[in-house]
Design a protein around this motif. Structure first.
Motif, short mmCIF file in Angstrom:
data_model
loop_
_atom_site.label_atom_id
_atom_site.label_comp_id
_atom_site.label_asym_id
_atom_site.label_seq_id
_atom_site.Cartn_x
_atom_site.Cartn_y
_atom_site.Cartn_z
N THR A 322 10.86 45.10 23.73
CA THR A 322 11.66 46.11 23.04
C THR A 322 12.84 45.54 22.26
O THR A 322 13.40 46.22 21.40
CB THR A 322 12.21 47.13 24.04
OG1 THR A 322 13.15 46.48 24.91
CG2 THR A 322 11.08 47.76 24.87
N GLU A 324 15.69 45.16 23.59
CA GLU A 324 16.90 45.74 24.16
C GLU A 324 17.70 44.66 24.88
O GLU A 324 17.15 43.84 25.62
CB GLU A 324 16.54 46.88 25.12
CG GLU A 324 15.91 48.07 24.40
CD GLU A 324 15.60 49.23 25.34
OE1 GLU A 324 15.96 49.15 26.52
OE2 GLU A 324 14.99 50.21 24.87
N GLU A 390 12.01 57.75 28.30
CA GLU A 390 10.88 57.31 27.48
C GLU A 390 10.00 56.32 28.25
O GLU A 390 10.48 55.48 29.00
CB GLU A 390 11.35 56.62 26.20
CG GLU A 390 12.30 57.44 25.35
CD GLU A 390 13.73 57.01 25.56
OE1 GLU A 390 14.48 57.02 24.55
OE2 GLU A 390 14.11 56.66 26.71
N LEU A 395 8.29 52.69 22.96
CA LEU A 395 9.43 51.82 22.66
C LEU A 395 9.06 50.50 22.01
O LEU A 395 9.94 49.76 21.60
CB LEU A 395 10.21 51.53 23.96
CG LEU A 395 10.78 52.74 24.71
CD1 LEU A 395 11.33 52.29 26.06
CD2 LEU A 395 11.86 53.42 23.89
#
Length: 594
Positions: A322, A324, A390, A395
């Motif tokens: 992702t 992140e 989610e 994602l």
């Protein structure tokens, strides 16, 4: 009068005969305690040594009762085996031997065969509805279901980690007999059942222990949930250990997953629990104990526990998929490829290294077998602790997720799936509770403050869009559609991928897992790693995965049998360019030499 087995544990109400019950309560702060029946009858309890109150009286199974403390406070039995009317209702005397088991000779399955499917009984509709899913899961290749915590909590809806009466299966899911029937049905299909238990805290409503047994807690030791629990006190330690034995002996569960044992400040208690389980379960049964442990205490996995949820593995794969980098994902943003290689070859990523806050975390784990680590791409925490719940397929790029799924399902670590993952269920899995008043407000506000560290979320979503955990709609939105519609090609393709990979695991990986060990892992390029394991038959398992959007250099091993490739064209790339395509995985089994 039929004689029943007299339990050795003190806590709770236990039938001594079909019409006679012994009630035992540890209440060291109380001066007087009585059993109050729903009929209005009051039975004084006799004080005994060390704070115990005991009463033996005519009370058949089905008797509804409470305890009255000092003639003024009515409380449920903290070891209630069932509740009539929830936390605020009456505890119920049950006969633990009144279910006619259809598969009494079931002994479980070896741990290396585990393919775990985590689920929440409530969102699937209760025990009977979960049972209807079992044939589908068995056919898919699942070998164990893991039930999120079942203990009675306040209200009708909750994740389960706020249990207040740990011995009582939550009343809205079905009766204790219905839970046993679910487990019995699972065994008939060859499925193990693991129950998630919470021994580090009680929920914020329905726990009356502080009012009559303050010694249950250590006020000077603070935890995220309040005062710590004194697991070292015999009466307290036995309360939890006897609960573990109840699930394993009376309900015939095949294992337990202990939630957040890093919040249990007593390693001796954990070791005693594991020892007692081994002592009380038949030597020919396969019974498995796993833990969640932020401290990565590898020593607990040497003799006491069989495996740990490998959060490090999840976190590095999530960060790579992702991009992140916020909150705890910041620990995995730098040198991510090297960290994935360490995970695949050694288990834990943090083995004493310092985290983003400068704290040393973890113990060396390279000596442990791969089966000591439960690997997952998604679980209740990692989805539900997102503000909007989610799922991972929402994602990241689908090809990258498919490559990571191949790693998950074909590596020697024990794979865990979260309900709906196998079919890319579109519904979120949100954090939900059923509180009212000031507690409901506090939970909602605290939930929104949790995401302050996620600046990307905060800047793109106002706080008010974070779902209120207490609204019925938050629970309803979290109910997954597990079976794709016949015309939903994307979800059907995902389901077909999981089916294919699990078929491969059962055919090629599981028969070779016992005694398998790592031969190391190497970084191919940023986001791409190759790992090898020596399997039990001396063949070598190779997995190469590229989670980046650029090709990675890789030469497939000679004399190997290709088990899986992400796309049909992948072999062409390997043969001609010695490259691993972006967002791809290649799995092969090298033939034994000679």
């Amino acid at each position: 009068m039929t004689s029943l087995t007299v339990p050795t544990q003190h806590h709770g109400a236990h039938l001594l005969a079909t019409e006679h019950t012994r009630f035992s309560l540890w209440a060291p702060d109380a001066k007087r305690v009585s059993v109050v029946l729903k009929t209005g009858q009051r039975l004084p309890m006799c004080p005994e040594a060390n704070g115990w109150f005991v009463c033996e009286a005519p009370a058949p199974k089905g008797t509804r009762y409470r305890y009255r403390i000092n003639d003024e406070l009515d409380v449920p039995d903290p070891a209630s085996r069932a509740q009539d009317g929830g936390i605020d209702g009456f505890s119920v005397v049950i006969d633990p031997n009144d279910y006619p088991w259809q598969h009494p000779h079931w002994k479980g399955r070896p741990w290396h065969e585990a393919v775990i499917y985590e689920l929440h009984v409530g969102v699937l509709g209760g025990y009977a509805q979960v049972a209807k899913q079992l044939p589908r899961l068995a056919e898919l290749g699942i070998t164990a279901i893991e039930l999120m915590p079942l203990a009675q909590y306040s209200g009708e809806r909750n994740w389960g980690y706020d249990g207040a009466l740990l011995y009582a299966p939550h009343d809205t899911y079905g009766s204790p007999q219905a839970l046993k029937q679910l487990i019995d049905t699972a065994h008939g299909l060859g499925l193990m059942v693991i129950i998630d238990v919470v021994y580090n805290h009680f929920g914020p409503q329905g726990n009356f222990l502080p009012s009559y047994a303050s010694a249950f807690f250590e006020e000077e030791r603070h935890t995220p949930w309040g005062a710590g629990i004194d697991h070292g006190r015999p009466e307290v330690g036995d309360f939890f250990i006897d609960n573990a034995l109840m699930w394993l002996l009376e309900y015939r569960a095949d294992g337990l997953r202990l939630d957040a044992v890093h919040a249990i400040d007593n390693r001796g208690f954990l070791q005693t629990l594991a020892t007692r389980v081994k002592q009380h379960t038949a030597p020919d049964r396969h019974v498995w104990l796993t833990v969640e442990n932020e401290f990565n205490q590898a020593q607990l996995l040497t003799n006491d526990f069989d495996a740990q949820w490998n959060d490090d593995g999840h976190n590095i794969l999530h960060a790579l998929l992702t991009g992140e980098k916020e909150a705890y994902y910041a620990d995995f943003a730098e040198n991510s490829s090297e960290k994935l290689a360490r995970c695949l070859s050694q288990g834990f990523i943090f083995q004493g290294q310092t985290d983003r806050r400068g704290n040393a975390r973890g113990e060396p784990s390279d000596y442990l077998p791969a089966s000591a680590f439960v690997l997952f791409l998604q679980n209740h925490d990692q989805i539900g602790n997102r503000a909007l719940g989610e799922r991972l397929h929402q994602l990241c790029p689908a090809p990258a997720l498919h490559a990571a799924t191949a790693l998950l399902l074909l590596s020697p670590m024990i794979p865990l799936l979260f309900m709906g993952e196998e079919s890319a269920a579109p519904e979120p899995f949100l954090y939900f509770t059923d509180y009212t008043g000031e507690l409901a407000t506090a939970v909602c506000e605290g939930r929104r403050k949790e995401f302050a560290e996620f600046t990307t979320f905060a800047s793109n979503h106002p706080a008010e869009v974070t779902p209120d955990p207490n609204r019925r709609s938050t629970f309803d939105r979290s109910r997954p559609s597990l079976t794709p519609a016949h015309d939903d090609a994307a979800r059907l393709n995902t389901l077909a991928l999981y089916q294919h990979l699990l078929d491969l695991r059962h055919q090629w990986i599981i028969p070779r897992l016992q005694g398998a060990y790592s031969l190391g892992a190497q970084v191919l390029s940023a986001g791409a790693v190759a790992a090898r394991w020596q399997m039990a038959d001396e063949r070598v398992l190779h997995i190469a995965v590229n989670l980046s959007d650029r090709p990675a250099p890789y030469t497939a091993p000679a004399h190997s049998e290709l088990l899986f490739q992400s796309e049909p064209q992948l072999a062409f790339y390997l043969q001609n360019n010695h490259e691993l395509k972006p967002y791809s995985a290649l799995v092969s089994l090298e033939r034994a030499h000679g």
